[in-house]
Design an enzyme around this catalytic site. Sequence first.
Site, PDB file in Angstrom:
ATOM      1  N   ASP A 144     105.172  48.366  46.457  1.00 26.17           N
ATOM      2  CA  ASP A 144     104.235  47.591  47.272  1.00 26.17           C
ATOM      3  C   ASP A 144     104.846  46.252  47.651  1.00 26.17           C
ATOM      4  O   ASP A 144     104.667  45.752  48.761  1.00 26.17           O
ATOM      5  CB  ASP A 144     102.931  47.359  46.503  1.00 26.17           C
TER       6      ASP A 144
ATOM      7  N   CYS B 162      71.260  78.467  78.447  1.00 27.63           N
ATOM      8  CA  CYS B 162      72.124  77.571  77.686  1.00 27.63           C
ATOM      9  C   CYS B 162      73.023  76.793  78.655  1.00 27.63           C
ATOM     10  O   CYS B 162      73.701  77.407  79.490  1.00 27.63           O
ATOM     11  CB  CYS B 162      72.972  78.397  76.725  1.00 27.63           C
TER      12      CYS B 162
ATOM     13  N   LYS C  75      68.129  46.201  47.459  1.00 29.57           N
ATOM     14  CA  LYS C  75      69.090  47.261  47.755  1.00 29.57           C
ATOM     15  C   LYS C  75      70.090  46.662  48.741  1.00 29.57           C
ATOM     16  O   LYS C  75      69.751  46.375  49.892  1.00 29.57           O
ATOM     17  CB  LYS C  75      68.385  48.475  48.355  1.00 29.57           C
TER      18      LYS C  75
HETATM   19  S1  IVH Z   1      71.506  52.043  41.764  1.00 30.26           S
HETATM   20  C1  IVH Z   1      72.380  56.525  40.239  1.00 30.26           C
HETATM   21  N1  IVH Z   1      71.042  49.684  42.779  1.00 30.26           N
HETATM   22  O1  IVH Z   1      72.318  52.502  47.448  1.00 30.26           O
HETATM   23  C2  IVH Z   1      72.248  55.632  41.425  1.00 30.26           C
HETATM   24  N2  IVH Z   1      72.109  51.303  44.172  1.00 30.26           N
HETATM   25  O2  IVH Z   1      71.077  54.850  48.561  1.00 30.26           O
HETATM   26  C3  IVH Z   1      72.676  54.248  41.118  1.00 30.26           C
HETATM   27  N3  IVH Z   1      72.700  50.447  46.384  1.00 30.26           N
HETATM   28  O3  IVH Z   1      74.774  54.730  46.379  1.00 30.26           O
HETATM   29  C4  IVH Z   1      72.491  53.361  42.273  1.00 30.26           C
HETATM   30  N4  IVH Z   1      71.936  48.403  46.101  1.00 30.26           N
HETATM   31  O4  IVH Z   1      75.498  52.347  46.996  1.00 30.26           O
HETATM   32  C5  IVH Z   1      71.539  50.912  43.009  1.00 30.26           C
HETATM   33  N5  IVH Z   1      70.619  47.545  43.528  1.00 30.26           N
HETATM   34  C6  IVH Z   1      71.110  48.749  43.742  1.00 30.26           C
HETATM   35  C7  IVH Z   1      71.700  49.100  44.965  1.00 30.26           C
HETATM   36  C8  IVH Z   1      72.190  50.389  45.147  1.00 30.26           C
HETATM   37  C9  IVH Z   1      72.547  49.231  46.936  1.00 30.26           C
HETATM   38  C10 IVH Z   1      73.308  51.590  47.068  1.00 30.26           C
HETATM   39  C11 IVH Z   1      74.306  52.377  46.267  1.00 30.26           C
HETATM   40  C12 IVH Z   1      73.770  53.786  46.263  1.00 30.26           C
HETATM   41  C13 IVH Z   1      72.905  53.772  47.466  1.00 30.26           C
HETATM   42  C14 IVH Z   1      71.842  54.841  47.411  1.00 30.26           C
END
Ligand code: IVH
Length: 707
Positions: free
Chosen positions: A43, A428, A127
């Site tokens: 790298d 179609c 989220k």
């Molecule tokens: S928990 C087992 N917490 O949302 C699942 N996910 O739609 C664990 N995401 O793949 C995920 N914020 O990329 C969790 N506070 C949060 C989150 C979060 C964003 C994303 C994550 C997941 C996706 C699902």
Amino acid sequence: MANSISVDKLTSAQAAVELNRLNSLLGQANTDYHGNDAPKISDAEYDALKRRNQEIETRFPDLKLATSVSDQVGTPVSSGFGKVEHAVRMLSLSNAFDDDDIGEFDNRIRKFLRLSSDKIEYTAEPKIDGLSLSLRYENGVLVQATTRGDGSIGENVTKNAKTIKDIPHKIDNASDVLEVRGEVYMSHADFTALNERQAANEEKPFANPRNAAAGSLRQLDSTITASRPLLFFAYAWGEMSAPLSTTQIGFVQTLENYGFSINPLTKVCHGPGELISHYRQIEEQRALLGYDIDGVVYKVNDLQLQSKLGFRSTTPRWAIAHKFPAEIAHTWLEEIDIQVGRTGALSPVARLSPVTVGGVVVSNATLHNEDYILGKDSKGELIRDGRDIRAGDWVEVYRAGDVIPKIRDVDISKRKPESIPYIFPTTCPECNSPALREESDSVTRCTGGLICPAQAVQGLIHFVSRGAFDIDGLGAKQVEQFFDLGWVKEPVDIFTLQDRFGSGLQQLKNRDGWGATSADKLFKAIETRREISLNRLLFGLGIRHVGETTASLLATHYGSWTSLETAMDHAASLTGEYWDALLSIDGVGDVLARALVSTFADEKQRAVIDRLVAFLSIQDVVAKVPVDSNVVGKIVVFTGSLELMTRAEAKARAETLGAKVSGSVSKRTDIVVAGPGAGSKAKKAIELGVEILTEQQWLDLIEPSEA
Ligand code: IVH
């Protein structure tokens, strides 16, 4: 030699020679690294060559090559990273859209756990709209960072992840193995600044911060990632050699002590009421947070309860994402086009005057089907008060998350007097075959079958897609190109491509985007896919109603291609032992079974399958190592209404414990679990002398310690 002279001493002639040399070395290094997964230089050497190339280009801008490698690194490289299998799968979350869904989520959990009065404790946190990343620490040292990929296999982006300031390279007092998971994202301010830089360099701007974050993390050149300010919130875990806490909140607090950023709006809530009020508070602050969020995630706080609740096929039962409402915008609908899909479905698409909906420029939206355009739903009930949609209309467009934008409503007051209702085609548009709509179906389908080029191309695109044959370097664009050239008409043609064109590579080499190396790489990728798992093959065949989950069910049930094929031949009469056995697979209904059997019985379709299979080596399904439980290997049938858990949950739990769940009772059945109202299946069980258990007896059997 020019390469030993320092850049400020190079003459212009020497610089030209040197730029050629560096570009060819760097081009080769890129191919070795991301094409062949076999880098030949370190790298550091790569970075040094790259820096020298850039310095010379800066000093002699007029000598910069039109094909300079400096211009190639700005785009994300998907195959440039090594692949890593996740020790623990990275799952997604199921979604909730309104307050009622949250009440139901809480009810489902109580029912599953058989809890009644006390409020369940949850965590609620934003989220984050970014991309998830798994960080593996061994003895406290960050050894690997992996993107989610398809959940099982992701890309190794360790070097890039190390450039993110929120990600510690070392953590003190950590256990042997700790995988920390969370979201990589970009702030609004950094996103705006990045797009300004992109514009100044005449490079394409990113559509939104999420794309910018993904594009930045997935850079082959980690110096570019380092120059893009990415951030990371930790919120979950993968493999762990020792638990960090007994609660979700305790877990993230420990991570905070280790030096990770955790979202400050994470809060413990008691019951759905508190969850919803925290959701409203977060929603109010959303615009001021400075980064994108698209909902609030709720998780059961007690980790013991989380593990009891477990997972469905792709989502945990103990968590849900409460999404914010869809984003809305208004624009003109210019035209209605028809796209023909893999199964011949004619799908109407609205071509729109481009409009920004929630930060993304949208110029196409789905119109679903004929009825939707006319203002009716699938049951014939009026929607939009019966207002139809026409070319030239002013429409309301919406999108929620990543889903395809939709047309929600139309403003008839803006409609021109000369506007005419849309007439759904009866032939179609791709092959002119009649397009028919069966009475019970909302979809109009082309009857052209294999002669319809659109169906053939879509079928091939499906065949090479991720869940199917997943051939590196063979995506939708290439499939269309090969189809148009007449080189690939059906799946088997992919596997004979090299024999037919290998010696005449020139033909491919001189086409758009193809060089000798990429063609060679493609042939290698195809070759490795001759060996294929039974479930991927079944999914890849694109049989109606056979999605990835069903394909896996069928593969597990039949175990090998030979027994599946034999079973299909015997089941063709739609009666008898093989037909019954097919229907007894839990998750296989009459419609699916008919589609499957009729595909194998159709002479032309069968010939396509046979020609393909002759070139493949199909892996048998290896039986899973049995888990230690009282019901390993037992065939169980659930019947009647279950009161202590839902049918799906009962099935999931039984399968986790190594039992096989069937939909019908036969001599081979070991246990029938009968809830109230059980009818013919319970009767049959009595006749056959099969053991019958109540739901409680079943639970006592699988959880003896709690009996
Ligand atoms: S928990 C087992 N917490 O949302 C699942 N996910 O739609 C664990 N995401 O793949 C995920 N914020 O990329 C969790 N506070 C949060 C989150 C979060 C964003 C994303 C994550 C997941 C996706 C699902």
